[in-house]
Design a protein around this motif. Sequence first.
Motif, mmCIF file in Angstrom:
data_model
loop_
_atom_site.group_PDB
_atom_site.id
_atom_site.type_symbol
_atom_site.label_atom_id
_atom_site.label_comp_id
_atom_site.label_asym_id
_atom_site.label_seq_id
_atom_site.Cartn_x
_atom_site.Cartn_y
_atom_site.Cartn_z
ATOM 1 N N MET A 1 -4.143 15.984 -5.394
ATOM 2 C CA MET A 1 -5.009 14.849 -5.197
ATOM 3 C C MET A 1 -4.933 14.430 -3.752
ATOM 4 S SD MET A 1 -2.591 11.843 -6.697
ATOM 5 C CE MET A 1 -1.995 13.039 -7.843
ATOM 6 N N LYS A 2 -5.961 13.812 -3.280
ATOM 7 C CA LYS A 2 -5.996 13.310 -1.908
ATOM 8 C C LYS A 2 -5.910 11.794 -1.960
ATOM 9 C CE LYS A 2 -8.424 15.284 1.160
ATOM 10 N NZ LYS A 2 -9.523 15.827 1.963
ATOM 11 N N VAL A 3 -5.031 11.251 -1.143
ATOM 12 C CA VAL A 3 -4.866 9.801 -1.046
ATOM 13 C C VAL A 3 -5.267 9.387 0.367
ATOM 14 C CG1 VAL A 3 -3.250 7.883 -1.152
ATOM 15 C CG2 VAL A 3 -2.958 9.823 -2.701
ATOM 16 N N ARG A 4 -6.218 8.470 0.460
ATOM 17 C CA ARG A 4 -6.641 7.936 1.751
ATOM 18 C C ARG A 4 -6.184 6.493 1.858
ATOM 19 N NH1 ARG A 4 -12.254 10.528 0.974
ATOM 20 N NH2 ARG A 4 -11.893 12.498 2.022
ATOM 21 N N MET A 5 -5.654 6.154 3.026
ATOM 22 C CA MET A 5 -5.228 4.781 3.239
ATOM 23 C C MET A 5 -5.780 4.312 4.575
ATOM 24 S SD MET A 5 -1.489 3.042 2.881
ATOM 25 C CE MET A 5 -0.670 4.189 3.925
ATOM 26 N N ARG A 6 -6.245 3.094 4.602
ATOM 27 C CA ARG A 6 -6.817 2.542 5.827
ATOM 28 C C ARG A 6 -5.993 1.393 6.379
ATOM 29 N NH1 ARG A 6 -13.253 3.141 4.725
ATOM 30 N NH2 ARG A 6 -13.068 5.281 4.063
ATOM 31 N N PRO A 8 -2.128 0.563 8.238
ATOM 32 C CA PRO A 8 -2.840 -0.190 9.265
ATOM 33 C C PRO A 8 -3.884 0.659 9.983
ATOM 34 C CG PRO A 8 -0.716 0.471 10.105
ATOM 35 C CD PRO A 8 -0.802 0.935 8.658
ATOM 36 N N LYS A 9 -3.810 1.981 9.819
ATOM 37 C CA LYS A 9 -4.827 2.873 10.368
ATOM 38 C C LYS A 9 -5.135 3.940 9.334
ATOM 39 C CE LYS A 9 -1.228 5.590 12.566
ATOM 40 N NZ LYS A 9 -0.674 6.111 13.780
ATOM 41 N N ARG A 10 -6.196 4.669 9.543
ATOM 42 C CA ARG A 10 -6.610 5.678 8.562
ATOM 43 C C ARG A 10 -5.586 6.816 8.511
ATOM 44 N NH1 ARG A 10 -11.892 7.366 6.355
ATOM 45 N NH2 ARG A 10 -11.491 9.420 5.495
ATOM 46 N N GLN A 11 -5.117 7.086 7.314
ATOM 47 C CA GLN A 11 -4.154 8.163 7.084
ATOM 48 C C GLN A 11 -4.522 8.855 5.780
ATOM 49 O OE1 GLN A 11 -0.374 6.209 6.947
ATOM 50 N NE2 GLN A 11 -0.429 5.617 9.077
ATOM 51 N N GLU A 12 -4.109 10.105 5.633
ATOM 52 C CA GLU A 12 -4.349 10.842 4.392
ATOM 53 C C GLU A 12 -3.091 11.596 3.982
ATOM 54 O OE1 GLU A 12 -9.101 11.814 4.824
ATOM 55 O OE2 GLU A 12 -7.701 13.461 4.521
ATOM 56 N N TRP A 13 -2.883 11.680 2.673
ATOM 57 C CA TRP A 13 -1.779 12.432 2.096
ATOM 58 C C TRP A 13 -2.307 13.294 0.963
ATOM 59 C CZ3 TRP A 13 -1.399 7.366 3.463
ATOM 60 C CH2 TRP A 13 -0.402 7.028 4.369
ATOM 61 N N ILE A 36 -4.832 -2.486 -3.237
ATOM 62 C CA ILE A 36 -5.621 -2.084 -4.402
ATOM 63 C C ILE A 36 -5.857 -0.584 -4.278
ATOM 64 C CG2 ILE A 36 -6.715 -4.327 -4.766
ATOM 65 C CD1 ILE A 36 -9.214 -3.206 -3.403
ATOM 66 N N VAL A 37 -5.990 0.067 -5.427
ATOM 67 C CA VAL A 37 -6.201 1.513 -5.455
ATOM 68 C C VAL A 37 -7.514 1.777 -6.176
ATOM 69 C CG1 VAL A 37 -5.247 3.721 -6.183
ATOM 70 C CG2 VAL A 37 -3.708 1.899 -5.448
ATOM 71 N N GLU A 55 -9.606 11.946 -5.858
ATOM 72 C CA GLU A 55 -9.416 11.333 -4.546
ATOM 73 C C GLU A 55 -9.354 9.836 -4.761
ATOM 74 O OE1 GLU A 55 -11.916 12.446 -1.318
ATOM 75 O OE2 GLU A 55 -11.960 14.543 -1.954
ATOM 76 N N ILE A 56 -8.310 9.222 -4.228
ATOM 77 C CA ILE A 56 -8.164 7.771 -4.365
ATOM 78 C C ILE A 56 -8.054 7.163 -2.983
ATOM 79 C CG2 ILE A 56 -7.123 7.897 -6.650
ATOM 80 C CD1 ILE A 56 -4.405 7.373 -5.344
ATOM 81 N N GLU A 57 -8.350 5.882 -2.922
ATOM 82 C CA GLU A 57 -8.256 5.150 -1.674
ATOM 83 C C GLU A 57 -7.370 3.931 -1.886
ATOM 84 O OE1 GLU A 57 -11.141 3.081 1.635
ATOM 85 O OE2 GLU A 57 -11.950 4.629 0.287
ATOM 86 N N VAL A 58 -6.478 3.708 -0.940
ATOM 87 C CA VAL A 58 -5.592 2.549 -0.972
ATOM 88 C C VAL A 58 -6.080 1.590 0.104
ATOM 89 C CG1 VAL A 58 -3.214 1.758 -0.710
ATOM 90 C CG2 VAL A 58 -3.662 4.004 -1.720
ATOM 91 N N ARG A 59 -6.362 0.363 -0.317
ATOM 92 C CA ARG A 59 -6.857 -0.663 0.611
ATOM 93 C C ARG A 59 -5.981 -1.901 0.501
ATOM 94 N NH1 ARG A 59 -13.347 -0.744 -0.509
ATOM 95 N NH2 ARG A 59 -13.740 1.437 -0.013
#
Length: 65
Positions: A1-6, A8-13, A36-37, A55-59
């Motif tokens: 799975m891809k995890v995107r986080m914004r 404090p800056k945009r990162q991906e795992w 929130i996810v 693919e999930i996003e963490v905000r």
Amino acid sequence: MKVRMRIPKRQEWEFRGPRTVKSILEELRLNPETVIVIRGDTLLTSDAVVEDADEIEVRPALSGG
């Protein structure tokens, strides 16, 4: 799975699934009360299971008055 986080800056795992949101946040050392996810248009709870193909996003969780 891809995890995107914004924060404090945009990162991906990349993680292997299936995993719960809670376990992903623990590995990223994030407090679940501060983020929130999201998967697509769906807000996920900490017990939601995320699969390899997801693919999930963490905000940051924001509140205002």
